[in-house]
Scaffold this active site. Structure first.
Site, PDB file in Angstrom:
ATOM      1  N   MET A   1      -0.115  -8.850   9.675  1.00  0.00           N
ATOM      2  CA  MET A   1      -0.191  -7.432   9.343  1.00  0.00           C
ATOM      3  C   MET A   1      -1.482  -7.105   8.591  1.00  0.00           C
ATOM      4  O   MET A   1      -2.075  -6.040   8.790  1.00  0.00           O
ATOM      5  CB  MET A   1       1.025  -7.033   8.512  1.00  0.00           C
TER       6      MET A   1
ATOM      7  N   CYS B   1       6.170  -8.180  12.252  1.00  0.00           N
ATOM      8  CA  CYS B   1       5.923  -7.337  11.083  1.00  0.00           C
ATOM      9  C   CYS B   1       6.090  -8.079   9.764  1.00  0.00           C
ATOM     10  O   CYS B   1       5.494  -7.690   8.760  1.00  0.00           O
ATOM     11  CB  CYS B   1       6.868  -6.134  11.106  1.00  0.00           C
ATOM     12  N   THR B   2       6.914  -9.120   9.738  1.00  0.00           N
ATOM     13  CA  THR B   2       7.170  -9.817   8.477  1.00  0.00           C
ATOM     14  C   THR B   2       6.185 -10.946   8.221  1.00  0.00           C
ATOM     15  O   THR B   2       6.389 -11.730   7.289  1.00  0.00           O
ATOM     16  CB  THR B   2       8.604 -10.372   8.457  1.00  0.00           C
ATOM     17  N   UNK B   3       5.128 -11.018   9.006  1.00  0.00           N
ATOM     18  CA  UNK B   3       4.102 -12.042   8.798  1.00  0.00           C
ATOM     19  C   UNK B   3       2.928 -11.410   8.052  1.00  0.00           C
ATOM     20  O   UNK B   3       2.194 -10.597   8.632  1.00  0.00           O
ATOM     21  CB  UNK B   3       3.638 -12.604  10.136  1.00  0.00           C
ATOM     22  N   PRO B   4       2.719 -11.739   6.767  1.00  0.00           N
ATOM     23  CA  PRO B   4       1.660 -11.087   5.987  1.00  0.00           C
ATOM     24  C   PRO B   4       0.257 -11.212   6.588  1.00  0.00           C
ATOM     25  O   PRO B   4      -0.455 -10.202   6.675  1.00  0.00           O
ATOM     26  CB  PRO B   4       1.764 -11.773   4.617  1.00  0.00           C
TER      27      PRO B   4
END
Length: 301
Positions: A171, A165-168
Site C-alpha cells: 500500500m 490491502c493489509t500489506u503495508p
C-alpha cells in the site's frame, strides 16, 4: 461315473481384476512420489524457515529491531530527487519498511504465514526467462473467469502487481506504481492481482496495516477488499485471484510481488515482499524499454 464340470472362465474377469490392481498400484505410486517430493521440499525449506524464524525472534527485541532497521536505512543508496510538472518533490518509489514497536513479529500466526509464503515461492511455476503461467483470475464485476495472459496485448509488456490491502509495503508503494501506470500506459499494460490478505485481522495482525480486513472466505469477501484498493488505483486494471489462490501459487506472489511479461515470457521477476518488493526496479526496466522505443529522454533533477 459322473463327470466333473470343467471350471468356466468369464471372459474379461481376470483382465478387470488386473486392471483394478494396476490402477491401485499406479495411484499408490503417485501418492508415494508426491509424499517424497513434499518431504524433500520440507527438508530444503526448513533451514531457510528456521533462519527467518530466528530473525523474527531477534526483531522482537526492540533494541535489536531499531538497530537493524536503522542500519538498513543508512545502508541504502541516496535517493535521487525527482520533481513533478509543478516543481514539487515526488515521494520515493520504495519508502523504507517501518515496523511499529508494538508489533510482535515471532508468533504462531506469523510463522504460519512465513512458511506458506516460502512454500509457494519454492513450488512456483514462474521463473525469469521462462514461460509465464496463464493462471486463472476472476473479474470483480460479474465473477467472470479469465486468465492472466488475456491482458497481454501483442508485443506490449504486461506488468503484474500482486498484493492486498493489509500489506503495508504494497500500500505504501501504490502511489509510485500508479505513477508508472500514468507515465507508461501508452506502451505498457498494467494489471493488479488481488490475492489473499497478508495481515488479516484474524491472522498475522500488524498495526502498520492501513486496513483491518479478515481473511477472505468467499469471492464476495475478496471483491469487497479489492474495491478499497481500486479507489487508490483507478487507472489500472484489477482482477482477483481465485479462492484456490491459483495465480499466487503459480507466481509465488505471497505477500506481494512484481513481474513483467512480454510475448508470453517473464522478462522481470521481482523478489518476494516485503524486502524484495521494489517498484524502483520496475521503473528502471520500463525506462530502458522506453529508450529502446523512443530514444533517451532528458531527466529533470
Amino acid at each position: 461315473m459322473s463327470r466333473q464340470a470343467a471350471p468356466r472362465w468369464v471372459v474379461g474377469e481376470g483382465r478387470g481384476t488386473l486392471g483394478g490392481a494396476a490402477t491401485m498400484l499406479r495411484s499408490l505410486l503417485l501418492h508415494s512420489l508426491r509424499l517424497c517430493s513434499q518431504t524433500a521440499s520440507c527438508l530444503v525449506l526448513f533451514p531457510r524457515f528456521l533462519g527467518t524464524a530466528f530473525m523474527l525472534w531477534l526483531l522482537d527485541f526492540l533494541c535489536i529491531r531499531k538497530h537493524l532497521l536503522g542500519r538498513r536505512r543508512r545502508g541504502q543508496p541516496e535517493i535521487e530527487v525527482e520533481l513533478n510538472s509543478d516543481g514539487e518533490e515526488v515521494p520515493p518509489d520504495d519508502p523504507p519498511v517501518c515496523v511499529s514497536d508494538d508489533n510482535r513479529l515471532c508468533t504462531l500466526a506469523s510463522l504460519r504465514a512465513v512458511w506458506h509464503g516460502q512454500k509457494l515461492d519454492f513450488f512456483k511455476q514462474a521463473h525469469e526467462g521462462g514461460p509465464a503461467p496463464n493462471s486463472e483470475v476472476v473479474l470483480p464485476d460479474g465473477f467472470q473467469n479469465q486468465h492472466i495472459l488475456d491482458y497481454a496485448r501483442g508485443n506490449r509488456p504486461l506488468v503484474l502487481n500482486f498484493g492486498s490491502c493489509t500489506u503495508p509495503p504494497f500500500m505504501a508503494r501504490m502511489s509510485a506504481f500508479q505513477r508508472l501506470v500514468t507515465k507508461y500506459q501508452r506502451d505498457v499494460d498494467f494489471l493488479i492481482i488481488y490475492i489473499e490478505e497478508a495481515h488479516p485481522s484474524d491472522g498475522w495482525v500488524t498495526t502498520d496495516s492501513p486496513y483491518s480486513i479478515p481473511q477472505h472466505r468467499s469471492l464476495e469477501d475478496r471483491v469487497s477488499a479489492a474495491r478499497v484498493l481500486q479507489q487508490g488505483a483507478p487507472e489500472c486494471a484489477l482482477v482477483l485471484d481465485t479462492m484456490t489462490n491459483s495465480s499466487s501459487s503459480a507466481y509465488g506472489a505471497y505477500f506481494e510481488r512484481l513481474y513483467i511479461i512480454q510475448s508470453g515470457t517473464i522478462m522481470y521477476q521481482g523478489g518476494r515482499g516485503p524486502d524484495g518488493y521494489q517498484v524502483s526496479e520496475v521503473r528502471t526496466w520500463l525506462e530502458r524499454y522506453d529508450e529502446q522505443l523512443h530514444g533517451p529522454q532528458p531527466r529533470r533533477v
